[in-house]
Each structure stands twice: as C-alpha cells, then as structure tokens.
Design an enzyme around this catalytic site. Structure first.
Site, mmCIF file in Angstrom:
data_model
loop_
_atom_site.group_PDB
_atom_site.id
_atom_site.type_symbol
_atom_site.label_atom_id
_atom_site.label_comp_id
_atom_site.label_asym_id
_atom_site.label_seq_id
_atom_site.Cartn_x
_atom_site.Cartn_y
_atom_site.Cartn_z
ATOM 1 C CB CYS A 1 -0.929 0.016 1.213
ATOM 2 S SG CYS A 1 -0.048 0.073 2.784
ATOM 3 C CB CYS B 1 40.227 -17.086 -20.029
ATOM 4 S SG CYS B 1 41.819 -17.188 -20.876
ATOM 5 C CG ASP C 1 -2.004 -34.763 -10.702
ATOM 6 O OD1 ASP C 1 -2.651 -35.166 -9.725
ATOM 7 O OD2 ASP C 1 -2.458 -33.984 -11.557
ATOM 8 C CG ASP D 1 -2.165 -30.863 -14.773
ATOM 9 O OD1 ASP D 1 -2.241 -31.500 -13.700
ATOM 10 O OD2 ASP D 1 -3.161 -30.476 -15.400
ATOM 11 C CG ASP E 1 -0.176 -31.249 -9.468
ATOM 12 O OD1 ASP E 1 -0.656 -31.934 -8.549
ATOM 13 O OD2 ASP E 1 -0.569 -31.310 -10.645
#
Length: 809
Positions: free
Chosen positions: A18, A88, A497, A700, A704
């Site tokens: 805020c 390097c 899943d 997905d 998850d």
C-alpha cells in the site's frame, strides 16, 4: 544539500502492499545522510539522489532491507571475447566476484557470463569495464533475436577467417623449418639432433614471423592474465615457445656450437593456432540449437485493421490483435482461434510429427505451420511472451548454466597452470643437473609446458550440456538449468499426478450405450440439447461429442436443473430426463430397463467411467459413459520408466475405484487416492526418506506446485497451469509422458558424454605431462597432441547428436 557530486539511483522494491509502505521506505531512506528518496508505489520503484561522499548505494539497499522490504538482484548476460581456455573463465569470475554485491558464472564453451548483482552496487557498464580491465572484451546481450544472432555470427565468421589467414601464413613460414625435421626421424625422435638445411639467419626470420606476428594473440592474452593476477593456457604457450625461441636466438647470435629449436617454437605456435581454429568451428556446432529456434520466428503477419487485411511486421503485433493465417503460412504469434478449422504442424515446438487439429477456442503458437484451411485468431501472447520465446529463453539459460560436476573442473583448473609451471621448472632443473645438458633440459621443460592443456578440461562439461539441451528442446523437453541434467539421471522414484498428467484432464464421452444402435444419434443430440449452455465439465464433454459427430441439436422447452441429480426438459413434445442412473432409474419401472442397457451401464461403471442416463417419456433411451481419457502414450511411458529402474507412484484426489482403474490401465501398481494437495508434498518427503534425493514429480495444476517445488526433479505438463510450469525444472511442451522417460534417458546419455570427456581430458594430461618431463615426447608432437585434445573433446560431445529417444545412447 548541494547537487554537486550527486548520484542518481532507481531501484526495484518488492513487498509493498500500500501507499503506507512507500512512505515507510521514504522516511527510512531520507534519514540517511546525503540522501533524497521518493518511492513510486505503482511502479514499485524507489528513486534516490545520494551524495556518494556521505552514503553508498549499498547502504541504501541495506536500509530498505532493514525496513522489511526487498531489493531484488538484477541479472545480466554478457558476451565475452578473448577467452582462450577455462582458466580465462575462472579469471573473469574472480574479477567480477571482487565487485561488491556481484556473483558471476562464466561458461567457456558458450563464451557467456551470467552475472547477478545488487542494483545500486554495480551496473552492466561497471561489469563490462571490470572485464575489459582484465584484458577481455564484453558486451551486454539483450533479447535474443535472429538478426542479433546473425550479426554475431557474421562477426565471429569474419574473426575466424582472419585467424585462418594468420594460421595459414604461419603454416607457410613453418613448412621450411619442418622440412629440416625429416632427418630427425632417422636419428632419435626424442633428442632432435639433425642437419640444418637452412641458414640460421633464415630460420630466425621465419620463426620470428610466426612467434611475434602469428603468435601475438598469445602474448596479449598471457599479459592480460598475469596483469589480472592469474595464469592461463596462453601463459604456458608463451613460456614454452619463447624459451625455445630465445635460446635458439642466443645460440645463433653468439655462434655457439649447439642445437637451435626455431622449428619447434614455430611448429608449436602454428599447431595451436590450427587446433583453436578447429575447436572454435566445432564449438559453434554445439550451440546451433539457439540459432535454429530463432530462425523459426516469423517476420511478417497478416492482421485485420479497419476491416482490411494488411501485412505488417510480426514484432509489431499487440495483445488482442486479430490475425489471419492461410494454408502453408507460419502462425506469427500465440493466439486463440476465432474462426476456421485446420491442422497445424507443431513439430518444431513439441517434437511431434503428427499435425494437431485446430478449431475455434483452441490455441495456436508462434512459428507453427498452418497446413490447410484458413485460421482467424486473436493474439494472446506476443514478443517475449510467446511459447517460442520462452523456449528460446530457457534453452539459452540452460546452455549458459553450469552442472555441479563442472565446479570440480573449475577447482582443478584454478591450480592447473601454476602446477604445470612448477613441474616444468622442476623438470628443467633436474634434467640439467642429471644430464648436464642445458639444451636437453630446455627441450623437456618446453614439452611439459606445451603438452598441458586445461582447455579440454574446460570444454568437457559445457559442450556436452549445450548439445544435450539443444536436443531436448528439439524433442519438446525444456530444461531449466544444467544441474537438472545431472540430477535427472539419478531418479529412483517418480510421482505422477492423475488428472491432467496421466489423463487429459478433460472429460470425454467414451461410449454411447443404447439397446438399439439406431437410437445413438438421437440420444446424443437430445443430451447435448439439455446440456447446452452449462459450464459443467460433463456437460461440455457431451456437447463437444455432439459437435464432433455433427448431430443436429434440437430446441428445449421447460428446461429445469435439479442440483445433484440431473436436468430435464421437453424436446419435440416429449419429456426428457438426463442424469445419474439412481435419479433417472427411480422414475422408471424395473421392466423398462433393457438388459443390453443394464449390461452397458455396469460395464462402464467397472471401467471407472461416469454414467448418465437419458429417458424419454419414462422409457430409457440409453446412457452416456463419460471419463477423463488416458493420455496417449501414458502406459508406454510408465513401462519405459519401470525399465529404467524408476519406481512409479500415482497420486490423485479422485475416488479409489477410479484411481484403481487408471492405475491398472497405465500399468502402475502403487497409487494413493483421495489425496489432498498437502498430502502430495508429504508423499514426496516420504519417498525421499526411502530413496534419498532422487525423487521426481510430474504435475500440471496449481495444486501440484508445492510437491513440484519439493521434488528433486520436477516435470510440468506444457499445457498445465503457469504456476506449475514456472515451478518445474523441466517442461514437457507437448504433454507427452513418454518425454519424461526420454528426458531421463537423455540425462544419462549426456552425463556419459561428460564422463568420457573428462576421462579423455584427465588421462591426456596424466599421461602426457610425465612423458614430456622424462623426455619421451618431442615439443612439436606435444603441441599437436595438445591441439587435438580439445578437438577430441568437442567432437565427442557432438556425437551426442546421434541420440534418439529410447535408444539409450
């Protein structure tokens, strides 16, 4: 407070909720001496004017932190010029690391530095200036595009051609000197006593051209390295060849009766130049994936403007623009189809060769090819927000990152050059003391300096990573960083899943069950009529099935919804009910149910499918079996994972019966049903207690994300939620679970290449340095071997391009 000597800063600030937060930060900063601050809450930025003689930028950042807010670090990618070996890269990391609030990772193979720094403590200009002071070139890399890459490639090609000309002239100057060495093979290769076919003044002239004109780059690079407080491969080359050249010059000028080694110094410089040319050419092939992806970006688009179709630059499209794609054209930006139907070739993004049907409401992605029909779509992702741009960004970041195994190589490289110089010095002293021959001692010491090659060590890991990430992108697998490649090969358990991962996540009508097959079209048409307008997933499945079968949907009168039971209405003068069998069946007499219908309903239930029955005037017409179908390839993916020795566990919030059916269809023996999101994370932790840090997760959805974040390696389905995709380590663009097994397979193949490369690099030095120290290796042969060592490592990495999913190679 005077404005003289004031410095302006603009810092991003996170955590403001805020306007009061903005005021808090302003008060805190304005209490610092010599500071005037104003905070813009809308843009979440603080603008600071500070007197550098009284307050530092770091003090401003620390004051904001103490106030309870965060100034996030900035990240910039720099293109580095002038690196000759991994030492390097280490030197640049050290130089940047000395700056306050700066940490850097430099990739020698890609010649890029990814630098993270605290805003205010440094700017990209400060970083570039520090790199330039260390003797290298640097430039900031902006948003990747084909034009910038082409310009960079043209610049690299011009530089490569100039180096090739220089190497060619060096070769011409060296050839007469090497002609003398033919007699050396008739005597003793290890102690080059030979007749001199050229006068020594001509040998000196030819060698001088090679040493100080063709080899000038080695002197510049060696000086820059020493000035920066470190040593690299160029220091070894300069020490070895200069020692041979200067000793030979002294022998010639003082007319001493001793051997000269002009041919050795010239041949070493020429061979190393040739080796670096071949190495540079091979390294460019390892990073070709980015160029191939960038060239996919369409340049032109046809857009609707004021009722007309006009052709514009694809980069000028904005969100909401409506564009048209004709057959054979590339989709310019990401969008949603508004009208038209076609098939689109998405193989360049997903690796899938089969075209994907497109119709209104479905997404299309930039660079995919419309094969037939005309599509009219609204832009939903433009510029850096397209799927292709995100893929390019992720591939670039992955190729520039370091695998954990690379840190071991970096530690070795840090002490490699000083150790080689010490060994060469010891070799020189002991050989001179034992043999009493200065020339022999010098010969052995030069061979030690020349044979040692940290370049092959520095190329071993990043070249394989670059090839591997490029292959994965072409296969539709996006890898977020190199560490994932090393970790994925170790997976011992993988949690899947169910909804949206093993299944499509979208219910579909699996079967139309009727006693009479002729009733099927009417059943589907009337069911779709009752469900038209409903947002329920089952309703969408029914209306979509009717659309695919092109049935004519009648009008409904007296429509009524009964929550938890079903819907009813009047169609063509008949009362029609559609809903759960227990509700529809309660309105029917038992004898009204045909046996065939009963059998079909029971069969669907056993398969874990949801059944809705349609009755007309109290007589059952049939039923629809609806289920979330298994993703194509899911059972095959599970089988491959089990063959790889990975335990597969399915988690789902669905009921136990449905979970059991899906697990059985996919070949999964272990599953947990009715699992809450937090339970998924707990299952990951439980598996980690059993298998250690070798547990992966494929998901997905937003629910998850906690489990994906906790897993050691996380995979996100490309069509899943943005939260899941951003949380995961790997993204399966096409949502094909077979790509999980392919990613693990590619991870193992890439790590095999890295190990092979490291073996070649280490064994080369372990065998080569002692051989040179004991006088068993001529300096010229050592120079050729050193040049070929780096080339062999890069070439071995390029062999990874032969990898194909499922081959295990």
């Amino acid at each position: 407070m005077s404005d003289v000597g004031m410095r302006s800063l603009t810092l991003p600030v996170q955590g403001m909720t805020c306007a009061a937060c903005a005021a808090t930060i302003e008060r805190a900063l304005n209490k610092l001496p010599g500071v005037r601050a104003s905070v813009n809450f809308a843009s979440e930025r603080v603008h600071v004017q500070l007197d550098a003689s009284q307050t530092t930028a770091q003090a401003v950042v620390e004051r904001i932190d103490r106030a309870g807010f965060v100034v996030p670090n900035s990240t910039v990618t720099l293109q580095i010029d002038g690196m000759s070996c991994v030492a390097c890269a280490g030197q640049i990391e050290q130089v940047l690391g000395k700056l306050p609030g700066v940490s850097a990772s430099v990739n020698f193979a890609s010649a890029k530095a990814r630098v993270e720094f605290s805003p205010g403590s440094a700017t990209p200009a400060d970083l570039i200036a520090a790199i330039v002071r260390a003797g290298f070139g640097a430039s900031e890399i902006g948003e990747l595009d084909a034009e910038a890459l082409d310009e960079r490639n043209r610049k690299d090609e011009a530089g490569w051609r100039a180096q090739r000309r220089r190497a060619a002239w060096a070769g011409l100057a060296t050839l007469p000197l090497l002609a003398q060495m033919v007699t050396m093979f008739g005597d003793d290769l290890l102690s080059p006593a030979h007749a001199e076919l050229l006068p020594r003044w001509l040998q000196w002239a030819l060698a001088s051209v090679v040493q100080f004109w063709a080899g000038a780059r080695f002197y510049r690079a060696a000086w820059n390295a020493l000035r920066g407080g470190s040593a690299n491969m160029d220091v070894l080359v300069v020490l070895g060849t200069s020692a041979a050249y200067l000793y030979s010059t002294v022998v010639w000028l003082l007319d001493l009766h001793d051997h000269v080694y002009f041919e050795a110094s010239a041949a070493i410089v020429t061979l190393i130049l040739a080796g670096r040319l071949l190495e540079a050419r091979a390294k460019r092939k390892t990073s070709s994936a980015i160029g191939a992806l960038l060239k996919l970006k369409p340049k032109r688009a046809r857009v609707e403007r004021d009722g007309q179709i006009v052709e514009v630059e694809a980069a000028s499209l904005k969100l909401g623009d409506v564009f048209v794609v004709a057959a054979g054209e590339a989709v310019p930006v990401d969008g949603e189809v508004l009208s038209g139907e076609s098939s689109v070739d998405e193989s360049m993004l997903s690796g899938e060769s089969l075209p994907v049907p497109k119709r209104p409401g479905l997404p299309v992605h930039a660079a995919t090819i419309n094969q037939n029909g005309v599509l009219r779509a609204r832009a939903t992702g433009v510029g850096a927000d397209t799927l292709l741009a995100r893929i390019i960004r992720m591939v670039d970041e992955a190729q520039g990152s370091k695998a954990p195994i690379q840190h071991l190589v970096d530690r070795v490289a840090a002490v490699f050059v000083p150790a080689v110089v010490a060994i060469a010095t010891l070799t020189f002293g002991l050989t001179w003391w034992l043999s009493g021959e200065f020339a022999t001692a010098l010969n052995h010491a030069v061979a030690v300096l020349v044979i040692a090659c940290p370049c092959s060590l520095g190329l071993a890991t990043p070249t394989a990573i670059m090839v591997g990430t490029g292959l994965s992108a072409r296969a539709g697998i996006l890898i977020r960083n190199a560490a994932v490649i090393e970790q994925a090969r170790k997976l011992r358990a993988l949690v899947l899943d169910k909804t949206g991962t093993l299944t499509r996540g979208q219910p579909d009508v699996m079967e139309v069950i009727t006693a009479d097959a002729a009733d099927a079209p009417r059943l589907l048409a009337w069911a779709a009529a009752l469900e038209t307008g409903s947002a329920h997933p089952l309703a969408k499945a029914i209306t979509e099935a009717a659309r695919r079968r092109e049935v004519s949907i009648p009008e409904v009168q007296g429509f009524e919804t009964l929550p938890g039971m079903g819907v009813r209405g009047v169609i063509a003068g008949h009362e029609v009910r559609l809903g759960a069998p227990r509700w529809v069946g309660a309105q029917l007499a038992a004898e009204a149910w045909p046996a065939a219908l009963n059998d079909g309903v029971e069969r669907a239930r056993e398969a874990g499918q949801t059944v809705v029955v349609l009755a007309v005037d109290g007589v059952p017409l049939g039923a629809l079996a609806i289920a979330d179908p298994i993703r194509p390839g899911a059972p095959e993916a599970v089988r491959h994972l089990l063959e790889q020795g990975v335990e597969v566990v399915m988690l789902t919030g669905d009921n136990a019966h449905t979970a059991q059916v899906v697990a059985r269809q996919c070949g999964i023996s272990r599953f947990h049903a009715e699992v809450l999101p937090e339970d998924k994370a707990r299952e990951i932790s439980r598996l980690q207690a059993v298998h250690g840090p070798h547990v992966g997760m494929v998901g997905d959805g937003i629910n998850d994300a906690p489990a994906l974040a906790l897993a050691d390696v996380s995979f996100a389905i490309g069509g899943g939620s943005d939260v899941a995709v951003e949380t995961a380590d790997l993204v399966l663009v096409h949502g094909d679970l077979r790509h999980v097994a392919a990613a693990i397979d590619l991870s193992r193949a890439t790590l095999r290449k890295i190990r092979q490369n490291l073996f070649f690099a280490f064994i080369y030095n372990v065998l080569g340095i002692p051989l040179a120290a004991f006088g068993l290796l001529n300096p010229v042969v050592a120079g050729a071997a050193m040049a070929l060592s780096s080339l062999s490592v890069v070439s071995n990495s390029l062999l990874l391009n032969r990898w194909r999913p499922g081959t295990g190679r």
